[in-house]
Design a protein around this motif. Sequence first.
Motif, PDB file in Angstrom:
ATOM      1  N   ALA A 195       2.575   7.863  10.576  1.00 26.33           N
ATOM      2  CA  ALA A 195       1.139   7.590  10.508  1.00 26.33           C
ATOM      3  C   ALA A 195       0.778   6.566  11.578  1.00 26.33           C
ATOM      4  CB  ALA A 195       0.776   7.059   9.132  1.00 26.33           C
ATOM      5  N   SER A 251      -3.965   2.894  11.085  1.00 24.04           N
ATOM      6  CA  SER A 251      -4.283   3.287   9.705  1.00 24.04           C
ATOM      7  C   SER A 251      -3.510   2.436   8.708  1.00 24.04           C
ATOM      8  CB  SER A 251      -3.957   4.766   9.490  1.00 24.04           C
ATOM      9  OG  SER A 251      -2.553   5.000   9.526  1.00 24.04           O
ATOM     10  N   LYS A 292      -5.218  -1.078   8.369  1.00 25.69           N
ATOM     11  CA  LYS A 292      -6.423  -1.051   7.536  1.00 25.69           C
ATOM     12  C   LYS A 292      -6.116  -1.173   6.049  1.00 25.69           C
ATOM     13  CE  LYS A 292      -9.242   1.688  10.756  1.00 25.69           C
ATOM     14  NZ  LYS A 292      -9.933   2.993  10.973  1.00 25.69           N
ATOM     15  N   GLN A 293      -4.883  -0.855   5.669  1.00 26.36           N
ATOM     16  CA  GLN A 293      -4.519  -0.923   4.254  1.00 26.36           C
ATOM     17  C   GLN A 293      -4.239  -2.345   3.784  1.00 26.36           C
ATOM     18  OE1 GLN A 293      -1.230   1.756   3.704  1.00 26.36           O
ATOM     19  NE2 GLN A 293      -2.400   3.565   4.288  1.00 26.36           N
TER      20      GLN A 293
END
Length: 948
Positions: free
Chosen positions: A31, A35, A38-39
């Motif tokens: 991934a 991304s 952002k978690q």
Amino acid sequence: MTKFFALAGVASIALAAPLHAQTSPQAAKPAPVASLVKQVDIPYQQFTLPNGLRVIVHTDRKAPVVAVSVWYDVGAKHEPKGSTGFAHLFEHLMFNGSENAPDDFFEPLKQVGATDFNGTTNLDRTNYFETVPTGALERALFLESDRMGYLLGAITQAKLDEQRGVVQNEKRQGDNQPYGLTRYKITEGLFPADHPYGHDTIGSMADLDAASLQTVKDWFTGHYGPNNAVLVLAGDVDVATAKTLVTKYFGSIKAGPKSVKRPAPVPTLAAPKAETIKDRVAAVMVSRNWAIPGGNDPDAAALDVAASVLGGLASSRLDNVLIKQDKLAVNVSAYAGGGAQVSNFGIRAIVKPGVDPKLVEQRIDAILADFLKTGPTQDEVNRVVTTRVASTIGGLESVGGFGGKAVALAQGALFYDDPGFYKVRLARLAAQTPASVKAAADKWLGRPAYALTVVPGPRDAYAEAQVPPAVAVKAAPETPVKGTRGPLPPVGALTGLTFPTVQRAKLRNGIEVVYAQRNAVPVTQAVLSFDAGIAADVPGKLGTQGLTLAMIDEGTTTLNSIRFAEAKERLGAQIGTGGSLDRTTLSLQVPSANLKPALALFADVARNPAFDEAELARVKAQTIAGIQQELTNPQGLIGRVVPRVTYGPDYPYAKAQGGGDPRAVAGLTRADLVAFRNAWLRPDKAKIFVTSDRPLAEVTAALDAALGDWTATGAAGAKNFAVAQTPAKPGILLIDRPDSPQSVIVGVVPTALKGTQDLLPLNTANDALGGSFLGRLNMDLRENRHWSYGARGGFQTAEQAAPFILSAPVQADKTGPSLASARDDVVAFLGKEPMTEVEFRRAINGAINALPGTYETSDAVLSAMQSNDLYKRPDDYQTTLTARYRGYTLPQLNTAIQGALDPKRITWVVVGDAAKVKPQLDSLGLPVEVMAASAVAGAPAGPVTATK
């Protein structure tokens, strides 16, 4: 990335069916890093009281607990000359009671079931933290506010003397480790003596001895006001509730002096500096060290990446060259960080025995020079960032403790005036490029370095090791101030444990999947557990299991060791091996977004280990060097001796011998490892335990694709527990370790118990003896006598045994009296002075109330699932505990533990300086046998050469 050697051809071996072609680990796409970044999010609100206390609140309703974390802007860097160690000493004193809560703070915190409660001090700050059930939040805030605003009247000379002794033994405990003096030398080598970062947090013995009651009180008055602190509440709490309670308990505390941030420039050496010291170590250590900017400097993130690329990743350049290619070292590392204003950058290598240390130093310098010339590759930078972000995501499941969400918020607020600084740090990491990393490395690592070398030999005399003569202190009459705030607030309604539902499934080949869904963080953890363990090690070839595990992740039939490490890092996956007495494990932790490619890699390791001959020769040499290191480490010596003393030489659990028999390891061949793997690490001996935010069906399908067609061949291994245990006869075995400022005392009480029996009554009763901070062993040797930094004891549970083992590191000159006192504690507890009603209530209340905090994280749930399976407990075992605790009576617990333990059967193992210790032990009425540390492995102390 510069290629240091060509990809070696790896011969394939028919150990198991290959992976499906479409799931090749080499082709897996991770991934995007963005991304994952952002978690990472910790929403918070904050407010400030009129007295200056800054309060930050994060709401997390996953469990009925709240993390309370108070950070004070006072650390070792604030200490003036002559007062080193004061901040840390005061951290200890602030646990010893306040005016309105005069007893140890551990007592009321344990009663309410606090978990993760402790305090720490470093160069920049002091913090106190505990995670409590929601209904106990008010009590925790009362306690924290009382030590902030109402402490002085409770400090007495007796408490000062007590905690001074404890701190000095904490210092001795650190000094007692191999290479234990390097921290002092590196600080002295990099910093001027008057620099704020120019001394270690633990301080000097002389300054600690000189601390008077008045100077200690002045220290508190000058630093611990509310306007010098940050309070974080994270968990089952909202900002409105927090504001009401914090104002109630902290609002009346007056502001105090604000800590002044002393100028702390980054020192630069005028010229390279090199020193050599001697220590009782098995191998030479060489290092390079620089002072670098602190965490908020624009170059901090780049230097962090540089350290990881050089020696922080499994695929680091130092690892690849010094260990895997040239085989000059057995361990290497590089790190950057440590301070808010100034940090350290260090490179360290443990030289392979027989190698010239100068050659290792030359290679380190050459690797560094090449890095400064060319910088990292983009792939290296990406792997560092992905690994770091994935680790951060997993660590933020906990609301408190040493590294949860409360820590991230408090550190950012106190050091950088931004609770959200964790996001700034990750953004800066993610923004790094090869050019930015190279520029920062050129700027800071191109300067002169401090080189420290540690060589084997008698440790040079140093003042810190001396035990000063006792000096009588004429103290004024001690009349602690009685508080006026009233009693501790009552505890509100406490919510019981909600343990996740455990579900089960099976793969096509019959491997059972034991699963619990956890949604707090987008992470999957899986443990492939084999019914093997140390008990399955090969008689006459001890170390076979350990060497097999060490080789499992050193390359597969599709990926060599370097390619495997790189693939793992690109996914942000942690893949590791482990083992207990009964089980051998292969574990995975990965952001769930990368679950499928990570499982392909995980399965490749499980099914297709290459056991490459070239890698095997290297890993054997590392293992043998590790065994030699064990013989210089007090805990390593204990770990090798105690199993034989506990079980006798022939019982399967006596095979627990650290890295194994060095001569046996030296003779192991690839065929030996293949045979062990085929007999034990096979699908018909496996279960898979999983916690994940992804549903069971999805996880099972992914596991089935990777492992479902794996089949076993040949005969499976079998353990033999029909052999009788033959514990050593009562007496004292003294392992001679010269120059030890501390002795490590271990007492072994054999039992007829097994882990599959109901040991809960015994463990509950032991809370009062050795199972907690407030247990008698710790309160005696640490708090009352201050001869130790900590003592404990408990049942060491395995499937087929559960002996009772107590341990205490104690100052060398009190070894005999400490052993005698520990023995008296055990005898009294099992005889005329059993568990009291007060101890009983503390154990029961603490155990029940701690359950929600104990099982807050996926790690804890995953561990519980494996224990339940091993000890033949039901999947819902944890949900039955509250009723079981409530059903116990005091006579029942005393009868249980008195029936299980016989104090006349204690055998003692002591690791210490025999010249100083044996005369003390000779007076105890027990036979004393002395053994040289070099004899513990059953082989000469000299170097052992591995066969190729």
